[in-house]
Design a protein around this motif. Structure first.
Motif, PDB file in Angstrom:
ATOM      1  N   UNK A  19       0.746  -1.387  -0.161  1.00 64.01           N
ATOM      2  CA  UNK A  19       0.258   0.556   0.076  1.00 64.01           C
ATOM      3  C   UNK A  19       1.134   1.473   0.076  1.00 64.01           C
ATOM      4  N   UNK A  20       0.885   2.259  -0.767  1.00 61.97           N
ATOM      5  CA  UNK A  20       1.173   3.310  -0.919  1.00 61.97           C
ATOM      6  C   UNK A  20       1.359   4.666   0.443  1.00 61.97           C
ATOM      7  N   UNK A  21       1.442   3.700   1.650  1.00 58.21           N
ATOM      8  CA  UNK A  21       1.538   4.501   2.850  1.00 58.21           C
ATOM      9  C   UNK A  21       2.758   4.504   3.344  1.00 58.21           C
ATOM     10  N   UNK A  22       2.864   5.480   4.613  1.00 56.50           N
ATOM     11  CA  UNK A  22       4.739   5.198   5.201  1.00 56.50           C
ATOM     12  C   UNK A  22       3.889   4.495   6.702  1.00 56.50           C
ATOM     13  N   UNK A  23       4.726   3.561   6.830  1.00 54.95           N
ATOM     14  CA  UNK A  23       4.163   2.725   7.662  1.00 54.95           C
ATOM     15  C   UNK A  23       3.843   2.763   9.086  1.00 54.95           C
TER      16      UNK A  23
END
Length: 697
Positions: A259-263
């Motif tokens: 997914x294109x979100x920071x962990x």
């Protein structure tokens, strides 16, 4: 003559003196005599009763004395019940007393050791474990964030600006509304220790479930999805079943994606009930942080632990919602790697007023791994035990029993789609495919906030509490119409009596075909009764994902309406389904959002469609999905055909109509209910006719 007079006077004087010497007597009346006689009778009766009572008491006293004498004689001949010998003497009794005193001292020492251990574990002395004080209900009221302690738990809505200082959000959606208002009590320290132990055990089990593949996880040859091998699982993690009924069953699944979100931002969202429910609007209809037990380390949230309430729904009135009280634990197990573990907890030990749920979450959750490009790889495990006391409706039986409805794949697909939505909202420049009247990035974000609130309102409505059934439609491929009536006073919705109606039906077409039909604005006049058979014009288009079906539109009919209204519409699609949701909006109100103003007060009353597969897998179709597979966007899932094809699709149609103002009578207007029922029934018939499915009846 004179002598006679003198003699006569003397006689009178003697008579007068004689009368003075006599006593005067008072005679009682007849009534007084009767009263005195009655009193004598009462006194005699009381005396007789006293004599009778005294006789009984003397007899009882003599009986007790005889019993005492008998007991004294028996005590002289008492024997030990263990050995049959004579009883202890005084010396033996003293030795026995000393032994009991030593045992009592040992128990006190053990209790002190356990208390010190718990105090060291919890971090504070345990002085009043049994003391339980009530928490005021207002602390748990909607909008009160005093219970949501810790980092990132006080900001309502899902932050669009994920950088520091971001102020944009999807809006305060009041996720705590309508959650059961139980009188929660303060959790005792000993109960907190048990919660910590339960959460730690769940974390250990989840990590092993994430690390072990074969033979713990088996791949279905029909659809390629992974589920737990029950015998292997029971051998590794032996436990008693939570439900003891024959109708209980297990659901397990595993899936992963990028997914294109920071962990770290994902971790923060998962630990904030408002942001978490915003991240999964089509799965979570209500969520609340009941109590934060541990905030976790600053910056990493390692060790965070909280008790949460969550309500899940399948977006059809035919499927009952699932409720959980879960312990959510966050652990950073490596550099850039976090595990979020959920496990159900029996909160009735603290508050017995809490009703028991028909679903029990076994250790579940996800592993979030930070990647160099700012994205995150998420591996999800879902494992629940369900007690199907009420038979699942036939239309959704395959979808639910095959773990598609509430499985890991649905969580991952939704997370991918929503992460794309957030990324597109952060973009300062509009994609080339966008057009229309929205010029500024702030205006785009404001319209996206309004549209997201519209979607959440629609999804929450589909649970349809207090629904009425109108089974006029066919019972073979349709479900009849469900109608719900509520009085709305919430901000962001029209005030007054609102009638909601929904129905679900099966169509012998693929979900993609049905979605394409609704997306095409040329087909709108075939199903939209409100368009009055007129063509419509899309005057603005906002992309919220890489797939062209993920977008927000502002639609206006070619013939302007007299009430100065336009239609706000959002469509979205992922590997497991799609939806089209729309609501009429006043042009002046929409203009406020286009200018970038806060749209939280703009009233929306959405209607729309939910499309999903029917869960009946085509055994001739293979799938490319594996537990370790990863793709960059939800659109790739649809294109690559991650989920196996099915023999048909399930369509849920739902309408909402404002039928009266707040000042009108609250009495149920059956004419309005019948109107909505007719509207949804006619819409279904028009849809089936347009799709050449009229012969399903």
């Amino acid at each position: 003559m004179m002598e006679f007079s003198i003699g006569s006077g003397g006689s009178e004087q003697e008579a007068s003196n004689s009368r003075k010497g006599k006593k005067s007597y008072h005679r009682h009346t007849t009534h007084q005599i009767q009263q005195l006689e009655a009193k004598k009778v009462v006194i005699r009766a009381e005396a007789q009763n006293e004599r009778s009572d005294n006789t009984i008491l003397r007899a009882e006293n003599e009986r007790i004395q005889c019993e005492n004498l008998a007991i004294k004689e028996a005590l002289k001949n008492v024997i030990c019940p263990s050995c049959g010998g004579p009883p202890f003497g005084e010396e033996e009794r003293q030795r026995s007393l000393q032994k009991l005193q030593l045992e009592n001292a040992q128990l006190k020492d053990e209790h002190e050791k356990v208390s010190n251990l718990l105090a060291k574990y919890i971090g504070k002395p345990i002085e009043s474990i049994a003391t339980v004080q009530a928490i005021p209900l207002e602390l748990l009221s909607p909008g009160n964030n005093s219970m949501n302690q810790g980092i990132g738990t006080t900001t309502p809505g899902l932050d669009l600006d994920l950088s520091s200082g971001g102020a944009h959000s999807f809006g305060n959606l009041n996720n705590g509304a309508n959650i059961p208002t139980y009188h929660f009590r303060a959790i005792p320290d000993l109960e907190k220790a048990l919660m910590s132990e339960t959460a730690t055990g769940a974390m250990d089990e989840l990590v092993r479930l994430l690390q072990i593949d074969d033979p713990l996880w088996i791949k279905s040859p029909a659809d390629g999805r992974y589920s737990l091998h029950r015998d292997t699982y029971d051998n590794i993690f032996p436990r008693a079943n939570h439900f003891k009924t024959s109708s209980a069953r297990f659901e397990s699944s595993k899936d992963s994606a990028v997914v294109i979100l920071n962990a770290m931002h994902l971790v923060e969202m998962f630990l904030d009930s408002n942001k978490w429910s915003d991240l999964f609007p089509s799965i979570i209809t209500k969520a609340k942080t009941v109590q934060v037990l541990e905030n976790g380390m600053l910056g990493s949230r390692n060790g965070a632990l909280q008790l949460m309430y969550q309500q899940m729904h399948m977006l059809s009135p035919l499927v009952p919602q699932r409720e959980f009280y879960v312990l959510r634990n966050c652990q950073q197990i490596d550099e850039g790697v976090w595990v979020i573990a959920d496990v159900s907890y029996d909160f009735s030990n603290v508050d017995p007023n809490i009703s028991h749920s028909r679903a029990w979450k076994l250790p579940s959750g996800c592993l979030i791994q930070e990647m160099p490009n700012g994205c995150s790889k998420v591996t999800w495990v879902e494992h629940v035990e369900v007690d199907d006391k009420t038979q699942t409706h036939r239309l959704y039986r395959d979808l639910i029993c095959n773990t598609i409805a509430y499985g890991a794949e649905r969580w991952v697909a939704t997370l991918q789609r929503m992460s794309e939505r957030i990324a597109y909202s952060l973009s300062e420049s509009a994609p080339p495919c966008e057009f229309g009247v929205i010029a500024s990035s702030q205006g785009r974000r404001s319209v996206m906030q309004l549209s997201h609130r519209m979607v959440k309102n629609f999804c929450e409505m589909l649970s349809m509490a207090g629904k009425l059934d109108f089974p006029q439609l066919s019972e073979v491929n349709n479900s009849g119409v469900r109608v719900s009536v509520r009085n709305s006073i919430e901000v962001g919705q029209p005030c007054g009596l609102i009638v909601s109606a929904a129905t679900s039906l099966w169509l012998p077409l693929s979900p993609q075909t049905v979605f394409n039909f609704f997306r095409d604005e040329k087909n709108r006049l075939e199903w939209d009764v409100l368009s009055n058979s007129n063509q419509v014009n899309e005057i603005a288009h906002i992309s919220i994902g890489a797939h062209p079906g993920n977008c927000i539109s502002i639609i206006r009919p070619f013939i302007p309406t007299e009430n100065n209204m336009v239609m706000l519409q959002e469509t979205c699609i992922d590997s497991l389904g799609s939806m089209l949701i729309y609501a009429p909006i006043d042009i002046p109100a929409l203009t406020m959002a286009i200018k970038g103003e806060n749209p939280i007060t703009i009233p929306v009353l959405p209607s729309g469609f939910i499309i999903s597969s029917d869960g009946r897998s085509d055994h001739n179709t293979t799938t490319s999905a594996t537990p370790g597979s990863s793709v960059s966007s939800s659109s790739n899932n649809v294109i690559a055909g991650k989920s196996s094809s099915s023999s048909g699709s399930l369509l849920t149609v739902a309408f909402q109509i404002l039928v009266s103002s707040p000042n009108a009578s609250k009495q149920l207007n059956m004419e309005s209910v019948a109107t909505v029922n007719t509207l949804i029934s006619s819409t279904v018939q028009r849809i089936k006719a347009a799709l050449n499915c009229s012969n399903l009846d």
